[in-house]
Design an enzyme around this catalytic site. Structure first.
Site, PDB file in Angstrom:
ATOM      1  CG  ASN A 200      24.507  94.000  42.946  1.00 27.22           C
ATOM      2  OD1 ASN A 200      24.226  92.842  42.642  1.00 27.22           O
ATOM      3  ND2 ASN A 200      24.352  94.486  44.176  1.00 27.22           N
ATOM      4  CD1 TRP A 201      23.258  93.063  36.374  1.00 26.56           C
ATOM      5  CD2 TRP A 201      22.870  91.045  35.499  1.00 26.56           C
ATOM      6  NE1 TRP A 201      23.708  93.088  35.086  1.00 26.56           N
ATOM      7  CE2 TRP A 201      23.481  91.856  34.512  1.00 26.56           C
ATOM      8  CE3 TRP A 201      22.542  89.729  35.163  1.00 26.56           C
ATOM      9  CZ2 TRP A 201      23.764  91.396  33.229  1.00 26.56           C
ATOM     10  CZ3 TRP A 201      22.827  89.265  33.875  1.00 26.56           C
ATOM     11  CH2 TRP A 201      23.422  90.098  32.928  1.00 26.56           C
ATOM     12  CE  LYS A 202      20.919  95.876  44.337  1.00 33.08           C
ATOM     13  NZ  LYS A 202      20.294  96.919  45.116  1.00 33.08           N
TER      14      LYS A 202
ATOM     15  CG  HIS B 247      24.725  94.911  48.461  1.00 31.94           C
ATOM     16  ND1 HIS B 247      23.452  95.183  48.896  1.00 31.94           N
ATOM     17  CD2 HIS B 247      24.943  95.698  47.376  1.00 31.94           C
ATOM     18  CE1 HIS B 247      22.911  96.089  48.098  1.00 31.94           C
ATOM     19  NE2 HIS B 247      23.790  96.426  47.164  1.00 31.94           N
TER      20      HIS B 247
ATOM     21  CD  GLU C 130      19.947  94.919  48.128  1.00 31.39           C
ATOM     22  OE1 GLU C 130      20.384  94.051  47.350  1.00 31.39           O
ATOM     23  OE2 GLU C 130      19.609  96.066  47.737  1.00 31.39           O
TER      24      GLU C 130
ATOM     25  CD  GLU D 194      25.882  99.897  46.786  1.00 31.86           C
ATOM     26  OE1 GLU D 194      25.802  99.996  45.556  1.00 31.86           O
ATOM     27  OE2 GLU D 194      25.387  98.945  47.414  1.00 31.86           O
TER      28      GLU D 194
ATOM     29  N   GLY E  44      17.681 101.747  45.492  1.00 31.61           N
ATOM     30  CA  GLY E  44      16.395 101.331  44.933  1.00 31.61           C
ATOM     31  C   GLY E  44      15.250 102.281  45.252  1.00 31.61           C
TER      32      GLY E  44
ATOM     33  CB  SER F  22      18.943 105.990  43.116  1.00 37.76           C
ATOM     34  OG  SER F  22      18.038 105.212  43.861  1.00 37.76           O
TER      35      SER F  22
ATOM     36  N   GLY G 275      22.476  99.181  40.557  1.00 38.92           N
ATOM     37  CA  GLY G 275      21.465  98.133  40.659  1.00 38.92           C
ATOM     38  C   GLY G 275      20.478  98.252  39.509  1.00 38.92           C
ATOM     39  N   GLY G 276      19.347  98.911  39.772  1.00 39.45           N
ATOM     40  CA  GLY G 276      18.253  99.010  38.798  1.00 39.45           C
ATOM     41  C   GLY G 276      18.687  99.378  37.389  1.00 39.45           C
TER      42      GLY G 276
HETATM   43  P1  13P Z   1      20.096 100.853  42.813  1.00 38.99           P
HETATM   44  O1  13P Z   1      20.983 101.400  41.731  1.00 38.99           O
HETATM   45  O2  13P Z   1      18.948 100.050  42.294  1.00 38.99           O
HETATM   46  O3  13P Z   1      19.700 101.898  43.800  1.00 38.99           O
HETATM   47  O4  13P Z   1      20.988  99.776  43.633  1.00 38.99           O
HETATM   48  C1  13P Z   1      22.238 100.147  44.111  1.00 38.99           C
HETATM   49  C2  13P Z   1      22.922  98.955  44.655  1.00 38.99           C
HETATM   50  O5  13P Z   1      22.528  98.434  45.692  1.00 38.99           O
HETATM   51  C3  13P Z   1      24.047  98.410  43.896  1.00 38.99           C
HETATM   52  O6  13P Z   1      24.741  97.455  44.635  1.00 38.99           O
END
Ligand code: 13P
Length: 252
Positions: free
Chosen positions: A9-11, A93, A95, A165, A171, A211, A232-233
Site C-alpha cells: 500500500n503505497w499510500k 484503512h 487512515e 492492522e 508506521g 511495520s 506500507g513503508g
Molecule cells: P507500515 O508498513 O508503514 O507500518 O504501514 C502498514 C499499512 O498501513 C499498510 O496498509
C-alpha cells in the site's frame, strides 16, 4: 493451504518516475511468479499506467466511493476503475477511518458497493493502542468484522481479503508479536465462521499489516492464521518489498 498474498500500500507516496521505476522492478520479479499473489495499491494517478504494464500482479486502488458518478469532488467509483480494468480496492484503512472520519457504516456501504460492482477488496480492521491496553482488542475486532460483513452474502464475501492492522503498529516500527497477531487472526476466523461457516472461514485470507519488514516477516508469516502482509513503508523500495515476497515464497 491458503495462498500468501503480499501487497504494497503505497499510500500518498512517490512521484511518477520513482513509481514507474519501482513498479518495473516488481513487474520483473512477478512475471513468472505463481506461488504467491503479489499486489500493488498505488495512488490513483498511476493506476492506468501500471495496469497497462503489469502482467502478473494485482493492481488496486486505495479507496473507492459508494456511488458510481455525480457531484462527489475528489472521489473515485468502481465504474471508473472498471473502465481501466482495475478490479481490486482497499477499503476501511485506518487512515481513512481516523483521518477522514469514515464510519463503520461507510466501510460496510463501500464493501457492499464494491462487491455488487464486481470488485474484490482488501478490508482493513484494527484496534487503537488505548483499546489494546484496556484488553479490548478482540471485542473491537469482532465488532468491526461483524459490521463490515453486514448484509453481505457468502457468495459475495468470497471476494474479500481481510487485513488486520493494529493502528499502533502502523508506521511506528512497532509490530504486534507473531503470537498476538495470530491470536487476533484466529479470533477473526471464529467470528467469520459464526457469520458464514467454518469452510468459508478456513478459506478466507487474512493479511497482517503494521511495520512488516524483511527482518520480522518470516516470524509473522510462519503463523498458521497469517496469510500474507499489507505493507506500507517497506513496500516503497523494491529491495525490501521483494525480500518479503521471497520469504513468503519460501514458506508457501
Ligand atoms: P507500515 O508498513 O508503514 O507500518 O504501514 C502498514 C499499512 O498501513 C499498510 O496498509
Amino acid at each position: 493451504m491458503r495462498k500468501f498474498f503480499i501487497a504494497g500500500n503505497w499510500k500518498m507516496n512517490k512521484g511518477l518516475e520513482s513509481a514507474m521505476s519501482l513498479s518495473n522492478k516488481i513487474n520483473e520479479y512477478a512475471e513468472n511468479e505463481s506461488k504467491i499473489d503479489i499486489g500493488v495499491f498505488p495512488p490513483y494517478i498511476y493506476l492506468q499506467g501500471m495496469k497497462n504494464t503489469f502482467k502478473n500482479i494485482i493492481i488496486g486502488s486505495q479507496n473507492i466511493f459508494f456511488k458510481q458518478e455525480g457531484a462527489y469532488t475528489g472521489e473515485i467509483s468502481p465504474k471508473m476503475l472498471d473502465s481501466i480494468d482495475v478490479e481490486w480496492t482497499i477499503i476501511g484503512h485506518s487512515e481513512r477511518r481516523n483521518i477522514f472520519n469514515e464510519s463503520e457504516e461507510w466501510v460496510n456501504k463501500k464493501v457492499k458497493f464494491a462487491l455488487n460492482n464486481h470488485m474484490k477488496a482488501i478490508v482493513c480492521i484494527g484496534e487503537k493502542l488505548e483499546e489494546r491496553k484496556k484488553g479490548y482488542t478482540l471485542e473491537k475486532i469482532s465488532m468491526q468484522v461483524k459490521n463490515l460483513f453486514y448484509e453481505i452474502s457468502k457468495e459475495k464475501a468470497k471476494n474479500i481479503t481481510l487485513a488486520y492492522e493494529p493502528i499502533w503498529a502502523i508506521g511506528t516500527g512497532e509490530t504486534a508479536s507473531p503470537e498476538d497477531a495470530d491470536e487476533v487472526h484466529e479470533k477473526i476466523r471464529e467470528v467469520v465462521s459464526n457469520i458464514y461457516d467454518s469452510d468459508f472461514a478456513e478459506k478466507l485470507r487474512i493479511q497482517y499489516g503494521g511495520s512488516v519488514k524483511p527482518h520480522n516477516a518470516e516470524e509473522l508469516l510462519k503463523k498458521d492464521n497469517i496469510d500474507g502482509a499489507l505493507i506500507g513503508g517497506a513496500s516503497l523500495e523494491a529491495d525490501s518489498f521483494l525480500k518479503i515476497c521471497d520469504i513468503a515464497k519460501k514458506l508457501q
